[in-house]
Motif scaffolding. Structure first.
Motif, PDB file in Angstrom:
ATOM      1  N   LEU A   2       1.873  -1.631  10.032  1.00 54.98           N
ATOM      2  CA  LEU A   2       2.240  -2.034  11.106  1.00 54.98           C
ATOM      3  C   LEU A   2       2.011  -1.217  12.677  1.00 54.98           C
ATOM      4  O   LEU A   2       0.690  -1.717  13.556  1.00 54.98           O
ATOM      5  N   THR A   3       3.281  -0.157  12.315  1.00 55.62           N
ATOM      6  CA  THR A   3       2.422   0.582  13.518  1.00 55.62           C
ATOM      7  C   THR A   3       1.086   1.284  14.085  1.00 55.62           C
ATOM      8  O   THR A   3       0.632   1.031  14.669  1.00 55.62           O
ATOM      9  N   ASN A   4       0.613   1.848  12.619  1.00 47.77           N
ATOM     10  CA  ASN A   4      -0.462   2.304  12.204  1.00 47.77           C
ATOM     11  C   ASN A   4      -2.152   1.828  12.708  1.00 47.77           C
ATOM     12  O   ASN A   4      -2.653   1.689  12.763  1.00 47.77           O
ATOM     13  N   ARG A   5      -1.846   0.580  11.550  1.00 46.69           N
ATOM     14  CA  ARG A   5      -3.144   0.108  11.036  1.00 46.69           C
ATOM     15  C   ARG A   5      -3.333  -1.765  11.864  1.00 46.69           C
ATOM     16  O   ARG A   5      -4.394  -2.122  11.952  1.00 46.69           O
ATOM     17  N   TYR A   6      -2.496  -1.545  12.219  1.00 42.74           N
ATOM     18  CA  TYR A   6      -1.666  -3.348  12.378  1.00 42.74           C
ATOM     19  C   TYR A   6      -2.321  -3.129  13.796  1.00 42.74           C
ATOM     20  O   TYR A   6      -2.250  -2.755  14.841  1.00 42.74           O
ATOM     21  N   HIS A   7      -4.077  -4.208  13.889  1.00 43.32           N
ATOM     22  CA  HIS A   7      -4.188  -4.537  15.252  1.00 43.32           C
ATOM     23  C   HIS A   7      -5.292  -3.077  15.582  1.00 43.32           C
ATOM     24  O   HIS A   7      -5.140  -2.830  16.953  1.00 43.32           O
ATOM     25  N   ALA A   8      -5.905  -1.641  14.476  1.00 44.95           N
ATOM     26  CA  ALA A   8      -6.471  -0.852  14.624  1.00 44.95           C
ATOM     27  C   ALA A   8      -7.498  -0.915  14.046  1.00 44.95           C
ATOM     28  O   ALA A   8      -7.699  -1.364  13.061  1.00 44.95           O
ATOM     29  N   PRO A   9      -8.331   0.301  14.491  1.00 42.88           N
ATOM     30  CA  PRO A   9      -9.448   0.302  13.635  1.00 42.88           C
ATOM     31  C   PRO A   9      -9.299   0.745  12.453  1.00 42.88           C
ATOM     32  O   PRO A   9      -9.826   0.621  11.617  1.00 42.88           O
ATOM     33  N   SER A  10      -7.494   1.305  12.181  1.00 44.76           N
ATOM     34  CA  SER A  10      -7.615   1.517  10.516  1.00 44.76           C
ATOM     35  C   SER A  10      -7.516   0.961   9.480  1.00 44.76           C
ATOM     36  O   SER A  10      -7.168   0.942   8.565  1.00 44.76           O
ATOM     37  N   ASP A  11      -7.210  -0.283  10.271  1.00 45.56           N
ATOM     38  CA  ASP A  11      -7.788  -1.975   9.483  1.00 45.56           C
ATOM     39  C   ASP A  11      -8.599  -2.262   8.899  1.00 45.56           C
ATOM     40  O   ASP A  11      -9.503  -2.986   9.037  1.00 45.56           O
ATOM     41  N   ASP A  12      -9.544  -0.492   7.876  1.00 45.94           N
ATOM     42  CA  ASP A  12     -10.194  -1.094   7.611  1.00 45.94           C
ATOM     43  C   ASP A  12     -10.920  -0.657   6.276  1.00 45.94           C
ATOM     44  O   ASP A  12      -9.658  -0.673   5.130  1.00 45.94           O
ATOM     45  N   LEU A  13     -11.825  -0.720   5.665  1.00 46.82           N
ATOM     46  CA  LEU A  13     -12.112  -0.393   4.287  1.00 46.82           C
ATOM     47  C   LEU A  13     -11.671   0.637   3.386  1.00 46.82           C
ATOM     48  O   LEU A  13     -11.682   0.774   2.383  1.00 46.82           O
ATOM     49  N   ALA A  14     -11.417   1.826   4.426  1.00 48.33           N
ATOM     50  CA  ALA A  14     -10.926   3.154   4.407  1.00 48.33           C
ATOM     51  C   ALA A  14      -9.083   3.174   3.651  1.00 48.33           C
ATOM     52  O   ALA A  14      -9.060   4.142   3.169  1.00 48.33           O
ATOM     53  N   GLN A  15      -8.774   1.997   4.316  1.00 45.88           N
ATOM     54  CA  GLN A  15      -7.653   2.400   3.140  1.00 45.88           C
ATOM     55  C   GLN A  15      -7.278   1.727   1.876  1.00 45.88           C
ATOM     56  O   GLN A  15      -7.795   1.146   1.227  1.00 45.88           O
ATOM     57  N   PRO A  16      -5.678   2.708   1.732  1.00 43.38           N
ATOM     58  CA  PRO A  16      -5.571   1.838   0.117  1.00 43.38           C
ATOM     59  C   PRO A  16      -5.207   0.405  -0.138  1.00 43.38           C
ATOM     60  O   PRO A  16      -4.292   0.360   1.113  1.00 43.38           O
ATOM     61  N   VAL A  17      -6.059  -0.377  -0.955  1.00 40.28           N
ATOM     62  CA  VAL A  17      -5.409  -1.137  -1.314  1.00 40.28           C
ATOM     63  C   VAL A  17      -4.686  -1.906  -2.958  1.00 40.28           C
ATOM     64  O   VAL A  17      -5.081  -0.855  -3.901  1.00 40.28           O
TER      65      VAL A  17
END
Ligand SMILES: [Zn+2]
Length: 536
Positions: free
Chosen positions: A479-494
């Motif tokens: 939430l702090t780093n990715r939520y509504h930030a450009p890093s909520d993207d395809l490079a994140q681990p899922v």
């Protein structure tokens, strides 16, 4: 998910059911889900801002996939339901704010100290005394009124978001909506609001809120939807600078925030300052659309009823760069949910199992602008409004760890919650009610608009194991780093396995509700039941 602009605190109450052997997903592999997410959250979709070319492209992809799966159109214009909006953008160079203390102006720095909220149609000039009204809540059911005994006529109310301990979560959430809050404020003669986020519980840090403060806001064009008529001012005050408001009162913001963090009663009194603002807004017309598709049921009577599966397809577009990246891709928020709808619709269309009720798949626009697409759809559905028996909404379900614990928002409010619990537990997934009621998640996504029209609804998300500090930290960091930030993207681990398992639960719940002879109902003691009887 819609960003809340005023923040809260955490109170954790969870219950854990039995762990069974986890059943393997048998309709989904996680890969088709990820393939859809990859298209919808690609950089060339430009963050799917409402009204943008990027969102139009993303919606065209959704329609193409629905056609490919032979899921029928159920919009107004094929799959589409056009939605007209207006956007409001602040011209900061021609706008200003200052505190007036003892007749002397003290200019406030826009961004550093305060932010105008263009969610309301800000008046061009305001000057008014400030009154601290605690949580700013009026809750007749609990005989609770933060406005009682104060002279508020022509004043601007200063509020710490959150709620006192004595108010149950859903009730507190409901009365913190802009519409409900404004009803009470307006009656008291208040002309505007300054909200101070509680630093103990901000999803997005102030610096990031400030960074994108000038991004346009939107509203539905149809005036029937205006729920804040008469409001002249709406602002956020940086909690780190909020002592400016408390000077000379004998109180500090720190003390105020500490009480709020523990959900204790808050002080209420006139402050020794006034606010003076000048605002220039630029307004534009915006055209967007919801997408609606259906799978007809087979029962001669029940096929006239619909189980709705909804997700927003929009996100927040292109914004200020963070680490050199300007595209806010919204992979988890909410390409992830839209992808589940596509997968579940395709799977059920192909399936030989017959469904009694019909299913409706609704991809809404402008969720990030204030749940606007779903508000429009719930008011003007493309099918008979009485035919919608339930809404299951998916928004940012976060398959970033294996799915062992599922949070079901609204689980205790209707018997839909019991069906969802049963489905999840039969697959070996533990279920919990909202562990953080103060984050107001039940009203922060599209299910809320169905609820307001009397339709039992819920939302579900992958959650950290309540006993795992590491997993809780992982979600908090997300939430702090990715939520509504450009890093909520395809490079994140899922976790593709978690996504598949989640889709399996959604699919199974849709089938269960579609075939249940009984139509879902609000619990007799649910606060939200009132909408079912009030609904025209
Ligand atoms: Zn969001």
């Amino acid at each position: 998910m819609l960003r809340k602009t005023l923040a809260p605190l955490l109170t954790i109450t969870f219950f854990l059911p039995l762990f069974a052997q986890q059943a393997a997903p048998n309709h989904f592999d996680g890969q088709t889900w990820w393939d859809h997410v990859k298209v919808l959250a690609d950089d060339n979709m430009e963050g799917r801002e409402t009204g943008s070319e990027g969102l139009r492209k993303a919606e065209a992809y959704v329609v193409e996939q629905l056609k490919k799966s032979s899921v029928q159109p159920a919009g107004k214009d094929g799959y589409y339901q056009p939605v007209k909006l207006v956007s409001r953008e602040i011209v900061e160079a021609d706008s200003s704010a200052e505190l007036i203390r003892g007749g002397k102006p003290e200019p406030l720095k826009l961004g550093d100290e305060v932010i105008f909220s263009t969610r309301i149609d800000l008046a061009s000039e305001v000057e008014a005394p400030l009154v601290l009204v605690g949580y700013g809540l009026t809750i007749p059911e609990k005989n609770y009124d933060d406005l009682a005994g104060l002279d508020l006529k022509g004043k601007v109310a200063v509020v710490l978001n959150g709620s006192p301990q004595e108010i149950p979560g859903p009730l507190a959430s409901h009365y913190q909506t802009a519409a409900e809050r404004w009803k009470a404020f307006r009656k008291a003669g208040i002309i505007g609001t300054i909200g101070i986020p509680n630093p103990a519980s901000m999803d997005v840090p102030w610096s990031r809120i400030a960074l994108n403060r000038n991004h346009p806001s939107m509203d539905l064009a149809d005036p029937v939807f205006n729920e804040t008529a008469g409001a002249k001012l709406s602002m956020l005050f940086n909690p780190a600078r909020a002592d400016l408001l408390f000077a000379g009162t004998g109180h500090s913001f720190e003390e105020f925030a500490a009480l709020g963090k523990d959900r204790k009663p808050l002080p209420r009194f006139p402050l020794n300052v006034s606010i003076k603002t000048k605002v220039k807004l630029e307004k534009k017309e915006i055209n967007s659309a919801n997408i609606v598709a259906k799978l007809p049921g087979s029962d001669p009577v029940l096929k006239n009823e619909y189980v709705v599966l909804s997700a927003h397809v929009d996100h927040i577009g292109i914004g200020e760069p963070i680490n050199g990246d300007r595209i806010y891709n919204g992979a988890m928020d909410n390409a992830s949910g839209s992808a589940v709808l596509l997968d579940v619709a395709d799977s059920l269309k192909k399936s030989p199992e017959k469904l009694k009720r019909s299913l409706l798949f609704v991809f809404v626009t402008a969720e990030e602008k204030g749940l606007l697409g779903s508000k429009y759809f719930a008011q003007y559905p493309t099918i008979d409004p009485k035919s919608m028996v339930a809404d299951i909404n998916i928004d940012m379900f976060l398959p970033i760890i294996p799915l062992k614990t599922l949070t079901i928002w609204g689980i205790d409010e209707s018997d839909l919650g019991d069906l969802a619990r049963g489905v999840a537990q039969s697959r070996g997934v533990a279920v919990q009610s909202d562990p953080e009621p103060q984050r107001n998640i039940f009203i922060r996504s599209d299910q809320y608009n169905f609820i307001r029209h009397g339709i039992p609804a819920l939302a579900m998300g992958v959650s950290p194991d309540p006993n795992s500090a590491d997993q809780k930290k992982l979600f908090k960091d997300w939430l702090t780093n990715r939520y509504h930030a450009p890093s909520d993207d395809l490079a994140q681990p899922v976790d593709l396995g978690a996504a598949a398992q989640y889709e399996e639960i959604i699919r199974s719940l849709m089938v269960t509700v579609a075939n249940d002879p009984h139509r879902p109902e609000w619990k007799s003691d649910s606060f939200f039941r009132r909408y079912a009887s009030a609904s025209p």
